[in-house]
Design a protein around this motif. Structure first.
Motif, PDB file in Angstrom:
ATOM      1  N   MET A  81     -10.625   1.147  -4.670  1.00 28.90           N
ATOM      2  CA  MET A  81      -9.040   1.001  -5.317  1.00 28.90           C
ATOM      3  C   MET A  81      -8.990  -0.251  -5.865  1.00 28.90           C
ATOM      4  O   MET A  81      -9.361  -1.351  -5.481  1.00 28.90           O
ATOM      5  N   SER A  82      -8.399  -0.208  -7.163  1.00 23.33           N
ATOM      6  CA  SER A  82      -8.138  -1.447  -7.958  1.00 23.33           C
ATOM      7  C   SER A  82      -7.102  -2.368  -7.250  1.00 23.33           C
ATOM      8  O   SER A  82      -6.273  -1.809  -6.700  1.00 23.33           O
ATOM      9  N   SER A  83      -6.936  -3.709  -7.717  1.00 22.74           N
ATOM     10  CA  SER A  83      -5.757  -4.445  -7.513  1.00 22.74           C
ATOM     11  C   SER A  83      -4.598  -3.931  -7.961  1.00 22.74           C
ATOM     12  O   SER A  83      -3.533  -4.364  -7.450  1.00 22.74           O
ATOM     13  N   THR A  84      -4.567  -3.514  -9.022  1.00 23.70           N
ATOM     14  CA  THR A  84      -3.347  -2.964  -9.803  1.00 23.70           C
ATOM     15  C   THR A  84      -2.435  -2.230  -9.046  1.00 23.70           C
ATOM     16  O   THR A  84      -1.190  -2.601  -8.663  1.00 23.70           O
ATOM     17  N   PRO A  85      -2.795  -1.144  -8.269  1.00 25.71           N
ATOM     18  CA  PRO A  85      -1.945  -0.534  -7.444  1.00 25.71           C
ATOM     19  C   PRO A  85      -1.264  -1.463  -6.359  1.00 25.71           C
ATOM     20  O   PRO A  85      -0.232  -1.252  -5.996  1.00 25.71           O
ATOM     21  N   LYS A  86      -2.096  -2.194  -5.732  1.00 31.29           N
ATOM     22  CA  LYS A  86      -1.895  -3.173  -4.644  1.00 31.29           C
ATOM     23  C   LYS A  86      -0.649  -3.996  -5.084  1.00 31.29           C
ATOM     24  O   LYS A  86       0.201  -4.256  -4.459  1.00 31.29           O
ATOM     25  N   LEU A  87      -0.802  -4.543  -6.187  1.00 38.24           N
ATOM     26  CA  LEU A  87      -0.162  -5.569  -6.842  1.00 38.24           C
ATOM     27  C   LEU A  87       1.234  -4.990  -7.213  1.00 38.24           C
ATOM     28  O   LEU A  87       2.388  -5.298  -6.786  1.00 38.24           O
ATOM     29  N   TRP A 107       2.696  -2.172  -5.363  1.00 35.99           N
ATOM     30  CA  TRP A 107       3.170  -1.957  -4.484  1.00 35.99           C
ATOM     31  C   TRP A 107       3.949  -3.392  -3.722  1.00 35.99           C
ATOM     32  O   TRP A 107       4.978  -3.004  -3.375  1.00 35.99           O
ATOM     33  N   CYS A 108       3.226  -4.269  -3.849  1.00 38.46           N
ATOM     34  CA  CYS A 108       4.060  -5.678  -3.412  1.00 38.46           C
ATOM     35  C   CYS A 108       5.317  -5.868  -4.298  1.00 38.46           C
ATOM     36  O   CYS A 108       6.189  -6.441  -3.889  1.00 38.46           O
ATOM     37  N   LYS A 140       8.216  -3.805  -3.406  1.00 34.50           N
ATOM     38  CA  LYS A 140       9.169  -4.050  -2.337  1.00 34.50           C
ATOM     39  C   LYS A 140       9.621  -5.336  -2.570  1.00 34.50           C
ATOM     40  O   LYS A 140      10.355  -5.849  -1.433  1.00 34.50           O
ATOM     41  N   PRO A 192      -0.901   6.822  -7.826  1.00 31.79           N
ATOM     42  CA  PRO A 192      -0.341   5.557  -7.634  1.00 31.79           C
ATOM     43  C   PRO A 192       1.072   5.235  -8.233  1.00 31.79           C
ATOM     44  O   PRO A 192       1.935   4.831  -7.652  1.00 31.79           O
ATOM     45  N   GLY A 219       4.761   5.148  -6.457  1.00 29.69           N
ATOM     46  CA  GLY A 219       5.359   4.163  -6.761  1.00 29.69           C
ATOM     47  C   GLY A 219       6.763   4.464  -7.025  1.00 29.69           C
ATOM     48  O   GLY A 219       7.737   3.914  -6.427  1.00 29.69           O
TER      49      GLY A 219
END
Length: 70
Positions: free
Chosen positions: A1-7, A9-10, A13, A36, A40
């Protein structure tokens, strides 16, 4: 998974509703209905701020139209 979806999600929130609404707009501008992006936007339908929910609805409708065309 790339960092874009994680970013995203942060950001989705974040305690500031303006940040969440802008994040929703950015997700919509990606112009794709990837998992993703949809996750979101669907999560934002439960947001406490009506502006954020409205942005999510508009963008989900836009993505639906794009996916129907493709």
């Amino acid at each position: 998974m790339s960092s874009t979806p994680k970013l995203f999600w942060c950001i989705l929130k974040d305690e500031d509703s303006e940040v969440r609404a802008i994040a929703a707009e950015a997700l919509g501008k990606l112009g794709n209905a990837s998992e993703p992006v949809l996750q979101g936007l669907l999560a934002l339908l439960q947001d406490e701020d009506s502006w954020v929910r409205e942005e999510a609805v508009k963008l989900l409708e836009k993505l639906r139209k794009i996916s129907v065309i493709v």
